[in-house]
Write an enzyme that holds these catalytic residues in place. Structure first.
Site, PDB file in Angstrom:
ATOM      1  N   CYS A 176      17.304   0.566 -26.225  1.00 44.97           N
ATOM      2  CA  CYS A 176      18.425   1.434 -26.583  1.00 44.97           C
ATOM      3  C   CYS A 176      18.229   2.834 -26.005  1.00 44.97           C
ATOM      4  O   CYS A 176      17.435   3.621 -26.536  1.00 44.97           O
ATOM      5  CB  CYS A 176      18.543   1.510 -28.113  1.00 44.97           C
ATOM      6  SG  CYS A 176      19.803   2.656 -28.668  1.00 44.97           S
TER       7      CYS A 176
ATOM      8  N   CYS B 148      19.329   5.689 -28.335  1.00 41.47           N
ATOM      9  CA  CYS B 148      18.397   5.994 -29.425  1.00 41.47           C
ATOM     10  C   CYS B 148      17.161   6.731 -28.909  1.00 41.47           C
ATOM     11  O   CYS B 148      16.668   7.641 -29.557  1.00 41.47           O
ATOM     12  CB  CYS B 148      17.903   4.719 -30.109  1.00 41.47           C
ATOM     13  SG  CYS B 148      19.144   3.469 -30.366  1.00 41.47           S
ATOM     14  N   ASP B 149      16.642   6.321 -27.759  1.00 40.35           N
ATOM     15  CA  ASP B 149      15.298   6.761 -27.362  1.00 40.35           C
ATOM     16  C   ASP B 149      15.252   7.625 -26.107  1.00 40.35           C
ATOM     17  O   ASP B 149      14.192   8.165 -25.774  1.00 40.35           O
ATOM     18  CB  ASP B 149      14.403   5.524 -27.136  1.00 40.35           C
ATOM     19  CG  ASP B 149      14.273   4.698 -28.402  1.00 40.35           C
ATOM     20  OD1 ASP B 149      14.258   5.293 -29.492  1.00 40.35           O
ATOM     21  OD2 ASP B 149      14.189   3.464 -28.303  1.00 40.35           O
TER      22      ASP B 149
END
Ligand code: NAP
Length: 319
Positions: free
Chosen positions: A133, A136-137
């Site tokens: 992701c 997200c990261d």
């Protein structure tokens, strides 16, 4: 045992759209959302192909869908379904961490999850340099070198997103031509931070406490090389989240749920929508469309159930 009219499992575009339609039809739906709202779209950065929005962030689109479904009376439970028994329904039995339920109808909208490479070093480095992701990261890879694995739309879209942070993004693809659409290909080719590595697969992800590199192999020459890198983002497709329904709902050879044209599964009264039953289109908008169809079919099914025309008949027979 909590008795419900309709339970929707899953809170991606399919589940949220089903909830909107079901709530507006006064079906009093309960949506079991998982621990977090939203499916894959909620971890997608920018969505540019959902009609009505030139561009919208995935989490924002999810929030809007949720608010709309809630406004018409959908109730949300942030819990996970652990067990179902659809064999003797209706009513159908569902169990979550917190509750046991009976429902007259169910819509399965559990979506799909990211596939893993299945190579040494992958599992132990998740959250330590291996990610599925970018939204997200990506932030954790400011000025770092990252690899993206895959040649589809996700790999390119998320690779482009990663260029906001990373100093270099190498897209490693097992063939020499991309599956992604032309628009994304053109954008990726024009981005100076993106490089393509063709005909190459990763053999292992290396490092101790965190990722320090990978071992890569050229599929034509067989040449194996070790490359230093800080992170690996894997976008190689998804598998349907149907483990819970094995032995109860008919599935195809890839374990996607099989539905009829009314979105009904092999069990009358249990419907499915979105990527859990869609091995082909896999778009937020097509999942939303399935959710709408499933909710309308549930409405017909429940009317027939109420009129004692069911159980045991399909929606088609009831309609
Ligand atoms: P996808 O289209 O299935 O692409 C998966 C990619 O991973 C393919 O290039 C495939 O290679 C590669 N791959 C599969 N298994 C692999 C393995 N074991 N090792 C290395 N590479 C592997 O998946 P996706 O990109 O997630 O897209 C899914 C769907 O969502 C598609 O319908 C796509 O159009 C849609 N989507 C659309 C957008 C957009 O419109 N902006 C954005 C994201 C996703 P091969 O090409 O050799 O098979």
């Amino acid at each position: 045992m909590q008795k419900e009219n309709l339970i929707i499992i899953g809170s991606g575009p399919a589940g949220l759209t089903a909830a909107l339609y079901a709530a507006r039809a006064n079906l009093d739906p309960l949506l079991i959302a998982g621990s977090q709202i939203g499916g894959q779209i909620a971890i997608t950065n920018e969505v540019e192909n959902f009609p009505g929005f030139d561009s919208i962030l995935g989490p924002e689109l999810t929030d809007k869908m949720r608010a709309q479904a809630e406004r018409f009376g959908t109730r949300f439970e942030f819990d996970e379904v652990l067990e179902v028994d659809f064999r003797n329904g209706p009513p159908f039995y569902l169990k979550t961490y917190g509750q046991e339920y009976q429902a007259n109808a169910v819509i399965v909208a559990t979506g799909a999850s990211a596939r893993r490479l299945g190579i040494p070093g992958e599992g132990e480095h998740i959250g330590r340099g291996v990610s599925y992701c970018a939204t997200c990261d990506g932030f954790f890879f400011k000025d770092k070198d990252v690899l993206v694995v895959g040649g589809g739309d996700s790999a390119l879209q998320e690779g482009l997103f990663l260029t906001k942070y990373a100093s270099r993004v190498r897209i490693v693809h097992r063939r020499d031509s991309l599956r992604a659409g032309e628009l994304l290909v053109a954008r990726a080719e024009a981005n100076s931070k993106i490089e393509f590595v063709w005909d190459t697969v990763l053999e292992s992800i290396d490092g101790e406490a965190k990722v320090t590199g990978v071992t890569a192999r050229n599929v034509h020459t067989g040449a194996v090389e070790q490359w230093p890198t800080d992170g690996i983002f894997v976008f190689i497709g998804h598998f349907p989240n149907t483990q819970l329904f094995r032995g109860q709902l008919a599935m195809d050879e890839q374990e996607f749920l099989i539905v009829d044209k009314f979105m009904q599964t092999s069990v009358p009264g249990v419907f499915a929508a979105g990527e859990v039953m869609d091995p082909i289109y896999k778009q937020a908008i097509s999942s939303a469309g399935h959710g709408c169809q499933a909710a309308i079919s549930v409405e017909r099914y429940l009317e027939a159930l109420h009129d004692h025309k069911l159980p045991g008949k399909s929606v088609a027979a009831a309609g």
